[in-house]
Write a protein that holds these residues in place. Structure first.
Motif, PDB file in Angstrom:
ATOM      1  N   ASP A  30      28.550  24.376 -36.511  1.00 62.51           N
ATOM      2  CA  ASP A  30      29.387  25.570 -36.703  1.00 62.51           C
ATOM      3  C   ASP A  30      28.597  26.693 -37.354  1.00 62.51           C
ATOM      4  N   MET A  31      27.305  26.751 -37.052  1.00 58.98           N
ATOM      5  CA  MET A  31      26.479  27.776 -37.700  1.00 58.98           C
ATOM      6  C   MET A  31      26.280  28.980 -36.790  1.00 58.98           C
ATOM      7  N   PHE A  32      26.389  30.151 -37.383  1.00 58.94           N
ATOM      8  CA  PHE A  32      26.083  31.394 -36.677  1.00 58.94           C
ATOM      9  C   PHE A  32      25.041  32.145 -37.486  1.00 58.94           C
ATOM     10  N   GLU A  33      24.322  32.959 -36.812  1.00 59.03           N
ATOM     11  CA  GLU A  33      23.408  33.842 -37.524  1.00 59.03           C
ATOM     12  C   GLU A  33      24.225  34.651 -38.523  1.00 59.03           C
ATOM     13  N   PRO A  34      23.914  34.548 -39.814  1.00 61.11           N
ATOM     14  CA  PRO A  34      24.724  35.321 -40.759  1.00 61.11           C
ATOM     15  C   PRO A  34      24.447  36.816 -40.619  1.00 61.11           C
ATOM     16  N   SER A  35      25.495  37.625 -40.797  1.00 64.50           N
ATOM     17  CA  SER A  35      25.290  39.064 -40.604  1.00 64.50           C
ATOM     18  C   SER A  35      24.572  39.668 -41.795  1.00 64.50           C
ATOM     19  N   ILE A  68      18.045  34.766 -45.589  1.00 64.32           N
ATOM     20  CA  ILE A  68      18.001  34.209 -44.237  1.00 64.32           C
ATOM     21  C   ILE A  68      17.629  35.282 -43.218  1.00 64.32           C
ATOM     22  N   GLN A  69      16.588  35.018 -42.474  1.00 68.54           N
ATOM     23  CA  GLN A  69      16.187  35.946 -41.408  1.00 68.54           C
ATOM     24  C   GLN A  69      16.866  35.555 -40.103  1.00 68.54           C
ATOM     25  N   GLU A  70      16.772  34.248 -39.810  1.00 74.20           N
ATOM     26  CA  GLU A  70      17.363  33.838 -38.544  1.00 74.20           C
ATOM     27  C   GLU A  70      17.795  32.390 -38.596  1.00 74.20           C
TER      28      GLU A  70
END
Lengths: 660, 422
Positions: free
Chosen positions: B376-381, B357-359
């Motif tokens: 409930d999605m955030f950019e994964p670190s 996942i890039q973004e």
């Protein structure tokens, strides 16, 4: 964005926050996500930041930070903020919410149980001061790449900093920045790149705010110091024009110009590019005024007079606007009387025409972005001038090579001739060799070292020498690894030279890894180092010692190499240990109220100091002269107990203590 | 006896039985929403959960017994004894692996050995099908397999029965573990080669013929063997999207479905709690039973029920699991049981279509749609996508709410194909 949409976002955020607030402590995590989501939507606009700040006094009690790393406000650390903000996703959102909470505490909107408003304001000041690049985004390549890859996050954190900036007294912020600059420059580092970029930030800061009246003059001083402190230089953007103008000055005016520039240099430790032009001009045309431009002591003046031809040559080859910082090194070098060591003069001459290896040349040239036609020899020579003038200004940069930096610093102080042997060996031959127990170790035969990927932001001498020294040090430590005792005992004297004493004591029992007979260790150090117990033996050469580095909470972070330079009594009657710390950022907080200072307690340029017992509480190994011991038994029990307590409650928590 | 005397006596009574009165509800498994629901019902409770939650429970003053559900031995009796000593009288299963534990406990609490056996029915998909078939409920063709050979034979026989000839495309069969939740371990097999991918660890398993028709699930809250409330959840795409209540087309079949579920309840002798059966319905209105579970359903269905009808499905489960709950309490708790709600609550479970996942990109159009509620999605670190087990670990959920089931369906279908993660 229409305000209708914003209203909807505010409603949704309020709802989410209320739900979280109502939730039982165990259920907070189920409601936090919604708050973070809605908060991140509000963070898209300045207006939204404002709204979030409006609610920030409720965040902590509602449970926004419950069960996470941001839970305890008093444990947060400003240097870690940037990292969180740059992390993708959730961390940067929570970080901003946490900083808004801080702002709320600072503004007195929220009465925090364990953090005062002043403390919070200080925290935010430091955060801003450390992240000015986010406030005034640069156009550097690195910033550009980061921006492209991370557009959303950077936008968000930039917007947050813009907001924070409007809410924080710029007086306080510029104050923090000034302190930071003063603190770094008090140590007179050779590398001033970081300080210069901070000063440039400060300038933007002053231009962007009406306030900051009280801090203005103090910061102006630094801005002028790097841009040109004299009226003559101020109106001349082009250095060539400045040079032409110098020719037209009367003797009186020239003298005045020299004084203004040298005063600024003395005061700040920073050299303006004009200063280099002036020094070059004077050395050719008005040699008698050179000492004014360098503000030399009487000893320095005598040295200059005696060795003028060489100095003129050094200036001609080594001092250019791009290497101007070496003017300070030259002045200090003359004051220190380094030329009186007989090998120094031929050693310096040799550098001027040294045939530098291509890869070394490349490293040296790469260190200067704006080279203005400099040669690698110029860069190396200017670096040598700096090191010989400011031995305590040598820093390890971002590398774990404190031992190598300590060596360069020690030789620059006490064995400049030896240092001037090592440099050409490394630069010309790509090899140096040191003897270890009768066998020479050649760096060219070794791989690795502690820093196989050396970070190149280093002074030219370190750039040339550290790769070799690091490998040799590492090799020596490898050779003694199985001797069942701390290898520094043998390696330090072999590596640094005969200046290091052969007596050695280490707080950790190397086989068992336990702390054994700590009181005995403390007493031995007092009996060999403390003037009241060591029969008045004075410390002559720097003593390379090992210390435990602890953070603000006293937690052990790692080991570090420093050198004890001298021990002296301050007017209050207490004894302090003055030491050289190769990380050039010595005034960190080590926890338990132990905070080394770099000025104000009798420190000389480049020194750090601590009260004697506080230093001992972090000491893990030292050398001593076994023939120069005083009375260990005479050390008061209370002193030993106090130190033992400090040790046990900090780094000592990571070790087993054995009483014998 | 004066009033004050009475009060005093009550108080003494309370003090005496602080630990045992009123009785405790034992929540079997670990689920914060269930704990919260019980807490909000003001019902005293104890959680029986994996030991790793002990610290959290202690920190938050939650009565807790750490228990390893995988370990079956003579020590299992200890759990009952511990709970009894604490004063627990009802056990509520929260997830699949806990169903028979709750069954065993409830049969002890109620002194009805058969309660345990019934719970086992729900834990073995082979037995479950057989029981349903015996009771006259329509099921597909099914068989248990112990080896790859069994699977090959079943695939062949099913397709022979469908009069396929050499070269025709096979109809798929479905294989799944006997005792795992929902879609965990489920795979469809069309060609004999695919059978080779099965390993010894996959056996024994259940094989079923493929059933055509619209798939949906029901959440029926049962008390004293009667359906107290029936929700029908419409699947838009299994494991990706569903909404509550079902669209009018499916809700029209409610009486039929209701009968089918009562038939199931009777056949399985289910008395208390929630059941989550899955059916296929053909256009002519024939119902085929798929399977049934007696636990919190996946797919955020409980959240959707709460959003659509306004009651907490977790609380409903706890109330219905308790024989002591009165008829009146239930009538006050549930809204009218007619499939009518103010709106449709739906959710889309987002699975990344990429391995790294890039973004994260949630389109403005969706965020600003009146049906959009939250996600409930955030950019994964870190970008690596984890391997999927069942439909469990999706990377986020988008919640929608609106008045029209068709708009809901269109939105769910449209965004199911959208790449939120790039």
């Amino acid at each position: 964005m229409s305000s209708e949409l914003t209203d909807k976002k505010v409603d949704r955020f309020t709802h989410a926050l209320n739900e979280l607030d109502k939730a039982a402590a165990f259920a907070k995590s189920m409601y936090q996500t919604d708050v973070y989501q809605e908060a991140s939507r509000l963070m898209e606009t300045m207006e939204g930041m404002e709204t979030l700040f409006h609610f920030a006094n409720r965040f902590e009690e509602a449970g926004v930070f419950a069960n996470g790393p941001w839970e305890d406000a008093s444990k947060l650390q400003p240097p870690l903020v940037a990292g969180s903000l740059k992390t993708k996703g959730l961390a940067s959102i929570i970080e901003i919410l946490s900083d808004l909470r801080m702002l709320s505490i600072a503004k007195g909107n929220y009465d925090h149980p364990s953090m005062g408003s002043e403390e919070a304001a200080e925290f935010l000041n430091e955060v801003l001061a450390l992240n000015l690049d986010l406030l005034f985004p640069g156009d550097s390549e690195e910033a550009r790449i980061e921006q492209e890859e991370n557009a959303e996050q950077l936008d968000r954190s930039q917007r947050f900093f813009q907001f924070l900036f409007t809410r924080i007294s710029s007086d306080a912020l510029t104050g923090t920045l000034r302190e930071e600059i003063e603190r770094l420059m008090a140590q007179r580092p050779i590398m001033v790149k970081r300080v210069i970029s901070m000063i440039q930030m400060a300038k933007k800061l002053l231009n962007n705010s009406e306030a900051g009246e009280t801090e203005h003059p103090a910061l102006e001083k630094y801005i002028k110091a790097i841009e040109g402190p004299s009226p003559l230089g101020e109106n001349t953007s082009n250095l060539n024009d400045y040079r032409k103008k110098l020719k037209d000055l009367s003797e009186e005016e020239l003298k005045q110009e020299a004084e203004v520039l040298s005063n600024s240099m003395q005061d700040t430790g920073l050299v303006a590019p004009q200063h280099a032009v002036l020094v070059r001009f004077l050395s050719r045309n008005k040699p008698e005024m050179l000492s004014d431009a360098l503000s030399l002591s009487d000893k320095g003046k005598a040295n200059l007079e005696e060795h003028f031809d060489l100095v003129k040559q050094l200036i001609k080859v080594g001092i250019y606007p791009a290497t101007g910082q070496a003017v300070y090194g030259l002045a200090r070098m003359l004051d220190r009387g380094v030329f009186s060591y007989s090998p120094v003069i031929p050693g310096l001459r040799r550098l001027i025409e040294l045939d530098i290896k291509p890869e070394v040349r490349k490293d040296l040239l790469n260190a200067y972005q704006n080279r203005q036609g400099l040669t690698a020899n110029t860069i190396l020579l200017s670096g040598v001038i700096s090191v010989l003038g400011q031995p305590l200004g040598v820093g390890q940069g971002l590398n774990p090579t404190c031992q190598s930096a300590r060596g360069i610093s020690l030789w620059a102080q006490h064995a400049p001739g030896y240092l001037l042997e090592l440099i050409p060996r490394a630069a010309r031959d790509g090899d140096i060799d040191l003897k270890f127990e009768g066998t020479p170790i050649h760096s060219k035969d070794l791989k690795g070292g502690l820093a196989p990927e050396l970070h190149k932001e280093l002074d030219p001498v370190s750039l040339v020498l550290v790769p070799h020294l690091d490998r040799i040090y590492n090799e020596m430590m490898t050779r003694v690894a199985l001797r069942g005792e701390d290898g520094h005992r043998w390696v330090n004297p072999a590596f640094y030279g005969n200046w290091v004493q052969t007596g050695f004591s280490n707080v950790i029992e190397p086989i068992t890894g336990t702390v054994t007979d700590y009181p005995g260790y403390v007493r031995l150090f007092y009996a060999t180092h403390h003037p009241e117990y060591n029969d008045d033996y004075e410390l002559i050469y720097p003593n390379p010692v090992g210390i435990f580095i602890t953070n603000v909470h006293g937690k052990l972070l790692g080991y570090h190499a420093v050198s004890i330079l001298r021990i002296a009594q301050v007017p209050s009657g207490d004894y302090r240990i003055y030491f050289y710390n190769p990380n050039n950022d010595s005034s960190q907080n080590w926890g338990q109220d132990i905070e080394p200072t770099v000025s104000g307690n009798g420190e000389l340029e480049g020194e750090s100091s601590l009260p004697f017992h506080e230093f001992v509480s972090r000491l893990y190994a030292f050398h001593y002269n076994p023939y120069e011991q005083g009375d260990a038994f005479a050390v008061e029990d209370e002193i030993v107990e106090e130190i033992e307590k400090l040790a046990k409650e900090s780094w000592g928590r990571e070790y087993t203590w054995v009483n014998i | 006896m004066g009033l004050d005397h009475l009060d005093l006596e009550n108080q003494t009574q309370q003090n005496l039985n602080e630990e045992t009165k009123p009785y405790l509800t034992a929540l079997i498994g670990w689920s914060l929403p269930a704990i919260e629901a019980c807490d909000k019902l003001d019902k005293p409770f104890v959680v029986v959960g994996p030991p790793e939650f002990e610290g959290f429970a202690e920190k938050n003053d939650i009565k807790f017994i750490g228990w390893n559900f995988d370990q079956l031995n003579e020590g299992s009796d200890q759990l009952f004894k511990k709970l009894k000593a604490l004063g627990a009288e009802v056990a509520v299963p929260l997830y699949e692996e806990c169903v028979e534990w709750a069954g065993a406990l409830n049969s002890r609490f109620r002194n009805e050995p058969r309660v345990f056996n019934r719970s086992l029915l729900l834990r073995d998909k082979g037995m479950m099908k057989r029981k349903a078939q015996i009771a006259g409920i329509k099921v597909g063709v099914f068989e248990e397999a112990h080896s790859k050979e069994d699977v090959r034979r079943f695939l062949k026989r099913v397709n022979e029965a469908l009069l396929k000839v050499e070269g025709d495309k096979n109809d798929p069969i479905h294989v799944k573990p006997l005792d795992k939740a929902g879609s965990v371990g489920h795979r469809a097999i069309e060609n004999p080669e695919e059978i080779e991918a099965l390993t010894d660890a996959d056996f024994p398993l259940l094989m079923e013929s493929h059933l055509d028709g619209q798939e949906f699930s029901c959440e029926a809250f049962i008390h004293k063997g009667k359906i107290q409330f029936l929700n029908i959840t419409e699947y838009v795409k299994l494991g990706y999207s569903n909404f509550v209540p079902a669209s009018p087309g499916l809700e029209d079949k409610r009486p039929l479905i209701r009968n089918a579920i009562q038939q199931l309840v009777d056949a399985f002798e289910i008395e208390y709690g929630v059941i989550h059966p899955e059916y296929f319905i053909t256009p002519d209105g024939t119902l085929h039973f798929g399977e049934v579970a007696a636990r919190v359903p996946g797919g955020h269905i409980f959240d959707l029920i709460e959003r659509a009808y306004g009651f907490s499905a977790y609380q409903a489960q706890i109330l219905c699991s308790d024989p002591n709950t009165t008829e009146e309490e239930l009538r006050n708790f549930f809204p009218e049981d007619n499939g009518q709600a103010d709106g449709y609550a739906g959710c889309l479970m987002v699975h990344p279509h990429v391995n790294y996942i890039q973004e994260l990109e949630v389109p403005e159009e969706l965020e600003n749609h009146p049906y959009f509620e939250k996600h409930d999605m955030f950019e994964p670190s870190q970008g690596k996508v984890a391997e999927r087990i069942g439909f469990g670990n999706h990377y986020g959920t988008i919640f929608l709410y609106g008045e029209d089931s068709e708009t809901m369906r269109e939105l769910l279908e449209k965004y199911e194909k959208y790449d939120f993660y790039k």
